[in-house]
Design an enzyme around this catalytic site. Structure first.
Site, mmCIF file in Angstrom:
data_model
loop_
_atom_site.group_PDB
_atom_site.id
_atom_site.type_symbol
_atom_site.label_atom_id
_atom_site.label_comp_id
_atom_site.label_asym_id
_atom_site.label_seq_id
_atom_site.Cartn_x
_atom_site.Cartn_y
_atom_site.Cartn_z
ATOM 1 N N ARG A 183 2.566 0.282 8.641
ATOM 2 C CA ARG A 183 2.340 1.697 8.291
ATOM 3 C C ARG A 183 0.960 2.150 8.752
ATOM 4 O O ARG A 183 -0.020 1.402 8.649
ATOM 5 C CB ARG A 183 2.435 1.892 6.772
ATOM 6 C CG ARG A 183 3.793 1.595 6.202
ATOM 7 C CD ARG A 183 3.870 2.059 4.745
ATOM 8 N NE ARG A 183 5.032 1.484 4.101
ATOM 9 C CZ ARG A 183 4.994 0.754 2.988
ATOM 10 N NH1 ARG A 183 3.832 0.537 2.373
ATOM 11 N NH2 ARG A 183 6.087 0.265 2.474
ATOM 12 N N HIS A 189 2.183 -0.056 -6.362
ATOM 13 C CA HIS A 189 1.610 -1.384 -6.645
ATOM 14 C C HIS A 189 0.921 -1.422 -8.014
ATOM 15 O O HIS A 189 0.026 -2.234 -8.244
ATOM 16 C CB HIS A 189 0.529 -1.777 -5.603
ATOM 17 C CG HIS A 189 1.051 -2.049 -4.234
ATOM 18 N ND1 HIS A 189 0.343 -1.700 -3.103
ATOM 19 C CD2 HIS A 189 2.179 -2.643 -3.802
ATOM 20 C CE1 HIS A 189 1.028 -2.063 -2.024
ATOM 21 N NE2 HIS A 189 2.153 -2.639 -2.425
ATOM 22 N N ASN A 238 14.456 -7.519 -8.459
ATOM 23 C CA ASN A 238 13.832 -6.531 -7.583
ATOM 24 C C ASN A 238 14.878 -6.138 -6.539
ATOM 25 O O ASN A 238 15.094 -6.865 -5.569
ATOM 26 C CB ASN A 238 12.596 -7.173 -6.939
ATOM 27 C CG ASN A 238 11.814 -6.195 -6.089
ATOM 28 O OD1 ASN A 238 12.269 -5.091 -5.826
ATOM 29 N ND2 ASN A 238 10.634 -6.617 -5.649
ATOM 30 N N ARG A 274 12.302 -4.258 -11.449
ATOM 31 C CA ARG A 274 11.222 -3.525 -10.817
ATOM 32 C C ARG A 274 11.821 -2.215 -10.320
ATOM 33 O O ARG A 274 12.807 -2.215 -9.585
ATOM 34 C CB ARG A 274 10.666 -4.316 -9.637
ATOM 35 C CG ARG A 274 9.632 -3.519 -8.897
ATOM 36 C CD ARG A 274 9.153 -4.219 -7.659
ATOM 37 N NE ARG A 274 8.244 -3.344 -6.960
ATOM 38 C CZ ARG A 274 8.188 -3.239 -5.639
ATOM 39 N NH1 ARG A 274 8.975 -3.969 -4.886
ATOM 40 N NH2 ARG A 274 7.327 -2.422 -5.076
ATOM 41 N N GLU A 317 3.008 -10.275 -9.952
ATOM 42 C CA GLU A 317 3.820 -9.105 -10.295
ATOM 43 C C GLU A 317 5.061 -9.456 -11.124
ATOM 44 O O GLU A 317 5.353 -8.794 -12.109
ATOM 45 C CB GLU A 317 4.216 -8.359 -9.018
ATOM 46 C CG GLU A 317 3.032 -7.594 -8.441
ATOM 47 C CD GLU A 317 3.270 -7.103 -7.035
ATOM 48 O OE1 GLU A 317 3.298 -7.951 -6.111
ATOM 49 O OE2 GLU A 317 3.433 -5.900 -6.850
#
Ligand code: ADP
Length: 404
Positions: free
Chosen positions: A246, A185, A18, A96, A389
């Site tokens: 966020r 996601h 990743n 990823r 994941e």
């Protein structure tokens, strides 16, 4: 708890990478183990403080790699794997990749053509895709014969219908600029939706679940018969529910107002909405739910307010996902907050009582019953599913690289 013997019974190993702009996370899956055998991270890349750390068989190691870039980190990682006798069994590498645009509806074996398309999506994810490309190219250079697979955050949401992914903007902006909802996601939403259907014994071909991935970034997805039909994140991961730093949804006119009143530039406003808003912005102290929960328990009103706004906006977004479903079997909580915060789960389910949710406080406090359920027998079901994941990326890497 984790499924483990579904696929390989050999000692092949698969490295999952990743790549971020200044970091590179990695996990190595060996043989039929579905839990990563080796995990690690290289951080502060291209600075004097760059370093790589990893954990293998319970032992943590760390090496300083001043000024190292992605390629140098990978070189070191391959050397470490060699020293641990893990290199020769390395069969494939999975990456990823954040953005697959409209090109990728599923994971893909990396070819020059696939790489070109990932590059073409860089305009949509200028911080993320170039980092993944750097990682892919560095592997190609050092291990040209090893097959590589790209697994996209956006791919699962490519089944959304146009009425869900279009904004109320001139259609021409979609056609010429690709402005639409993409969603993120996806790997997590797909995995936990499927897992919940399996755990609850539902018929996947006639099922409707809403998944809430609540980590540092948070997003909700409506999953009908195993397919994403709507999601809260949009053109970028800034849209949707409130997150650690966020803002999530706000009135778009706030941009103009801030520019006029505070003389902020667009870059400064974007920075404010991405890095200084959400839980951090309201609490003024932390973006971390565990920290805020402890502060709220000690009477910190601002921390309490941040959690209240977070939970209410989350509940509202979950309710809005119902429009995409033709049936609603269960709500699924995952991610660091979804899996661990009984406080947030409790508040969200109480806001959604009108949908037939009845919280079982005891179950919720202890993290669910043996299936992960946190609701009473009479209630509509809400269940905790641990996301996986990296493992999903490993599975796709195996599927796309195994000889038929
Ligand atoms: P990332 O999106 O970076 O993978 P995670 O999925 O690990 O993040 O989620 C991180 C969030 O989960 C943080 O806000 C953290 O405080 C929260 N979290 C983890 N454990 C707990 C806990 N026991 N109680 C409340 N929140 C928790």
């Amino acid at each position: 708890m984790r499924a483990s013997k579904e696929f390989r019974l050999n000692n092949n190993s698969y490295l999952i990478i990743n790549s971020g702009s200044s970091s590179l996370k990695f996990s190595l899956f060996i043989g039929d183990n579905s839990e990563a055998d080796l995990t690690g991270i290289a951080e502060r890349l291209a600075t004097e403080q760059a370093e790589i750390s990893w954990k293998y068989q319970g032992q943590k190691s760390e090496v300083k790699l001043a000024d190292a870039d992605h390629a140098q980190v990978l070189k070191k990682l391959f050397a470490v794997l060699s020293e641990l006798n893990l290199f020769d069994s390395l069969t494939a590498i999975g990456h990823r990749v954040v953005h697959g645009g409209e090109y990728f509806k599923e994971s893909a074996l990396i070819t020059p053509n696939v790489l070109n398309k990932i590059e073409a999506c860089s305009a949509l994810a200028p911080l993320h895709n170039p980092a993944a490309i750097t990682g892919i190219k560095a592997v190609t250079e050092q291990l040209p014969d090893i097959p590589q697979v790209a697994v996209f955050d956006t791919a699962f949401h490519q089944t959304m219908p146009a009425h869900a992914y279009l904004y109320g903007l001139p259609y021409e902006l979609y056609q010429s600029q690709g402005i639409r909802k993409y969603g993120f996601h996806g790997t997590s939403h797909q995995y936990v939706a499927n897992k919940a259907v399996e755990i609850l014994g539902l018929d996947k071909a006639d099922s409707g679940v809403i998944t809430a991935h609540l980590g540092n970034g948070c997003s909700i997805s409506a999953v009908q018969n195993g397919l994403s039909v709507d999601t809260s994140m949009g053109f970028t991961p800034l849209e949707g529910v409130m997150m650690g730093t966020r803002s999530g949804d706000i009135d778009p006119s706030i941009h103009q107002f801030l520019a006029n009143k505070l003389k902020l530039s667009l870059t400064e406003i974007t920075d404010l909405l991405n890095k200084r808003s959400g839980l951090l912005g309201i609490s003024g102290s932390s973006n971390d739910m565990r920290t805020l929960s402890a502060q709220a328990a000690n009477g910190d009103k601002q921390a309490e307010l941040a959690i209240e706004v977070f939970a209410y906006r989350l509940a509202k977004s979950i309710a809005s996902m119902l429009a995409g479903l033709s049936r609603f079997d269960a709500l699924v909580f995952t991610g660091g907050i979804g899996e661990n915060s009984f406080l947030v789960r409790g508040k969200v389910l109480n806001h959604l009582a009108v949908l037939g949710f009845e919280l079982d406080e005891k179950l919720n406090n202890k993290g669910g019953d043996e299936l992960g359920l946190v609701t009473t027998q009479a209630s509509r079901k809400a269940i905790i599913v641990q996301t996986q994941e990296e493992w999903v990326i490993a599975q796709d890497t195996i599927r796309l690289t195994q000889p038929a």
